[in-house]
Design a protein around this motif. Structure first.
Motif, PDB file in Angstrom:
ATOM      1  N   PHE A  32       1.000  -1.331   0.058  1.00 44.30           N
ATOM      2  CA  PHE A  32      -0.062   0.004  -0.077  1.00 44.30           C
ATOM      3  C   PHE A  32       0.572   1.324   0.303  1.00 44.30           C
ATOM      4  N   ASP A  33       1.761   1.099   0.651  1.00 44.69           N
ATOM      5  CA  ASP A  33       2.918   2.490   0.742  1.00 44.69           C
ATOM      6  C   ASP A  33       3.495   2.662  -0.605  1.00 44.69           C
ATOM      7  N   ARG A  34       3.808   1.702  -1.355  1.00 47.50           N
ATOM      8  CA  ARG A  34       4.239   1.824  -2.837  1.00 47.50           C
ATOM      9  C   ARG A  34       3.268   2.368  -3.588  1.00 47.50           C
ATOM     10  N   ASP A  35       2.234   1.721  -3.367  1.00 50.59           N
ATOM     11  CA  ASP A  35       0.946   2.491  -4.362  1.00 50.59           C
ATOM     12  C   ASP A  35       0.738   3.848  -4.116  1.00 50.59           C
ATOM     13  N   LYS A  36       0.714   4.289  -2.856  1.00 45.12           N
ATOM     14  CA  LYS A  36       0.690   5.608  -2.304  1.00 45.12           C
ATOM     15  C   LYS A  36       1.856   6.415  -2.849  1.00 45.12           C
ATOM     16  N   ARG A  37       2.806   5.946  -2.836  1.00 42.35           N
ATOM     17  CA  ARG A  37       3.946   6.902  -3.539  1.00 42.35           C
ATOM     18  C   ARG A  37       4.127   6.763  -4.946  1.00 42.35           C
ATOM     19  N   GLN A  38       3.559   5.967  -5.664  1.00 41.13           N
ATOM     20  CA  GLN A  38       3.322   5.729  -7.020  1.00 41.13           C
ATOM     21  C   GLN A  38       2.158   6.833  -7.613  1.00 41.13           C
ATOM     22  N   ILE A  39       1.115   6.889  -6.656  1.00 44.77           N
ATOM     23  CA  ILE A  39       0.145   8.169  -7.059  1.00 44.77           C
ATOM     24  C   ILE A  39       0.624   9.454  -6.681  1.00 44.77           C
ATOM     25  N   MET A  40       1.607   9.544  -5.630  1.00 41.40           N
ATOM     26  CA  MET A  40       1.997  10.769  -5.483  1.00 41.40           C
ATOM     27  C   MET A  40       3.170  11.371  -6.347  1.00 41.40           C
ATOM     28  N   ALA A  41       3.711  10.442  -7.057  1.00 40.24           N
ATOM     29  CA  ALA A  41       4.787  10.718  -7.967  1.00 40.24           C
ATOM     30  C   ALA A  41       3.904  11.154  -9.432  1.00 40.24           C
ATOM     31  N   ASP A  43       1.019  12.336  -9.462  1.00 39.55           N
ATOM     32  CA  ASP A  43       0.382  13.660  -9.166  1.00 39.55           C
ATOM     33  C   ASP A  43       1.491  14.725  -9.101  1.00 39.55           C
ATOM     34  N   GLN A  44       2.663  14.539  -8.834  1.00 40.00           N
ATOM     35  CA  GLN A  44       3.916  15.586  -8.896  1.00 40.00           C
ATOM     36  C   GLN A  44       4.001  15.732 -10.092  1.00 40.00           C
ATOM     37  N   ILE A  45       4.375  14.901 -11.054  1.00 43.73           N
ATOM     38  CA  ILE A  45       4.717  15.159 -12.466  1.00 43.73           C
ATOM     39  C   ILE A  45       3.633  15.988 -12.997  1.00 43.73           C
ATOM     40  N   HIS A  46       2.383  15.411 -13.000  1.00 42.30           N
ATOM     41  CA  HIS A  46       1.422  15.918 -13.668  1.00 42.30           C
ATOM     42  C   HIS A  46       1.058  17.392 -13.384  1.00 42.30           C
ATOM     43  N   SER A  47       1.537  17.873 -11.983  1.00 40.78           N
ATOM     44  CA  SER A  47       1.164  19.231 -11.632  1.00 40.78           C
ATOM     45  C   SER A  47       2.194  20.131 -12.111  1.00 40.78           C
ATOM     46  N   LYS A  48       3.464  19.727 -12.741  1.00 40.37           N
ATOM     47  CA  LYS A  48       4.420  20.469 -13.172  1.00 40.37           C
ATOM     48  C   LYS A  48       4.229  20.592 -14.732  1.00 40.37           C
ATOM     49  N   LEU A  49       3.343  20.001 -15.184  1.00 40.60           N
ATOM     50  CA  LEU A  49       2.780  20.390 -16.712  1.00 40.60           C
ATOM     51  C   LEU A  49       1.924  21.484 -16.744  1.00 40.60           C
ATOM     52  N   THR A  96      10.267  11.815 -19.384  1.00 42.48           N
ATOM     53  CA  THR A  96      10.681  10.992 -18.201  1.00 42.48           C
ATOM     54  C   THR A  96      10.416  12.043 -17.070  1.00 42.48           C
ATOM     55  N   GLY A  97       9.960  11.567 -15.917  1.00 47.48           N
ATOM     56  CA  GLY A  97       9.821  12.179 -14.835  1.00 47.48           C
ATOM     57  C   GLY A  97      10.482  11.507 -13.834  1.00 47.48           C
ATOM     58  N   ASP A  98      11.398  11.950 -13.191  1.00 46.88           N
ATOM     59  CA  ASP A  98      11.834  11.325 -11.640  1.00 46.88           C
ATOM     60  C   ASP A  98      11.409  12.203 -10.436  1.00 46.88           C
ATOM     61  N   VAL A  99      11.089  11.310  -9.778  1.00 45.87           N
ATOM     62  CA  VAL A  99      10.401  12.041  -8.304  1.00 45.87           C
ATOM     63  C   VAL A  99      11.240  11.329  -7.224  1.00 45.87           C
ATOM     64  N   PHE A 100      12.041  11.983  -6.587  1.00 43.67           N
ATOM     65  CA  PHE A 100      12.719  11.400  -5.197  1.00 43.67           C
ATOM     66  C   PHE A 100      12.015  11.615  -3.981  1.00 43.67           C
ATOM     67  N   PHE A 101      11.985  10.687  -3.050  1.00 43.65           N
ATOM     68  CA  PHE A 101      11.129  10.615  -1.795  1.00 43.65           C
ATOM     69  C   PHE A 101      12.447  10.449  -0.827  1.00 43.65           C
ATOM     70  N   SER A 106       7.898   8.831   2.907  1.00 44.87           N
ATOM     71  CA  SER A 106       6.842   9.545   3.078  1.00 44.87           C
ATOM     72  C   SER A 106       6.525  11.015   2.709  1.00 44.87           C
ATOM     73  N   SER A 107       7.741  11.623   2.028  1.00 46.01           N
ATOM     74  CA  SER A 107       7.938  13.035   1.577  1.00 46.01           C
ATOM     75  C   SER A 107       8.440  12.900   0.262  1.00 46.01           C
ATOM     76  N   ILE A 108       8.190  13.928  -0.437  1.00 45.34           N
ATOM     77  CA  ILE A 108       8.670  14.229  -1.829  1.00 45.34           C
ATOM     78  C   ILE A 108      10.013  15.333  -1.465  1.00 45.34           C
ATOM     79  N   ILE A 109      11.088  14.818  -2.137  1.00 46.74           N
ATOM     80  CA  ILE A 109      12.229  15.925  -1.916  1.00 46.74           C
ATOM     81  C   ILE A 109      12.396  16.798  -3.242  1.00 46.74           C
ATOM     82  N   ASN A 110      12.239  16.194  -4.237  1.00 43.69           N
ATOM     83  CA  ASN A 110      12.205  16.998  -5.387  1.00 43.69           C
ATOM     84  C   ASN A 110      11.785  16.127  -6.613  1.00 43.69           C
TER      85      ASN A 110
END
Length: 116
Positions: A32-41, A43-49, A96-101, A106-110
């Motif tokens: 579930f944690d992995r799924d949650k991070r995948q959704i966060m990643a 959403d993070q990339i989509h918000s930058k477009l 390609t989008g890279d999201v670092f946790f 629990s938190s996105i760094i960049n």
């Protein structure tokens, strides 16, 4: 007296079952944690477009990377997403989008977006 004793025992068993069952089934798993991070990643990339339409993730990879430029963390969790979208000119973009946790996930760094 035996009926009362039997009723009391049954009441205790049922009460214990009612208390323990929700606690047992409410635990989150690491999947579930992995799924949650995948959704966060995603959403993070989509918000930058800017004005992205038909945003679709076509590839996904999770790994742990060693970092030397961040004094707070030695390792970070990286989610790498290959995605496509239509830009405001109706042109298909492949990126390609890279999201670092943080190491605990629990938190996105960049995050960053690069051309494919």
């Amino acid at each position: 007296m035996t009926k009362t004793h039997h009723f009391t025992q049954m009441f205790k068993i049922v009460f214990l079952f009612i208390i323990v069952t929700p606690a047992f089934f409410s635990c989150e798993t690491h999947n579930f944690d992995r799924d949650k991070r995948q959704i966060m990643a995603k959403d993070q990339i989509h918000s930058k477009l800017y004005k992205a339409r038909e945003y679709d993730v076509t590839g996904f990879k999770e790994d742990t990377v060693e970092v030397s430029d961040n004094p707070d963390f030695k390792k970070e969790i990286r989610y790498q997403l290959n995605f496509e979208y239509l830009d405001s000119n109706n042109v298909l973009q492949k990126k390609t989008g890279d999201v670092f946790f943080t190491p605990d996930g629990s938190s996105i760094i960049n995050s960053k977006i690069t051309d494919r």
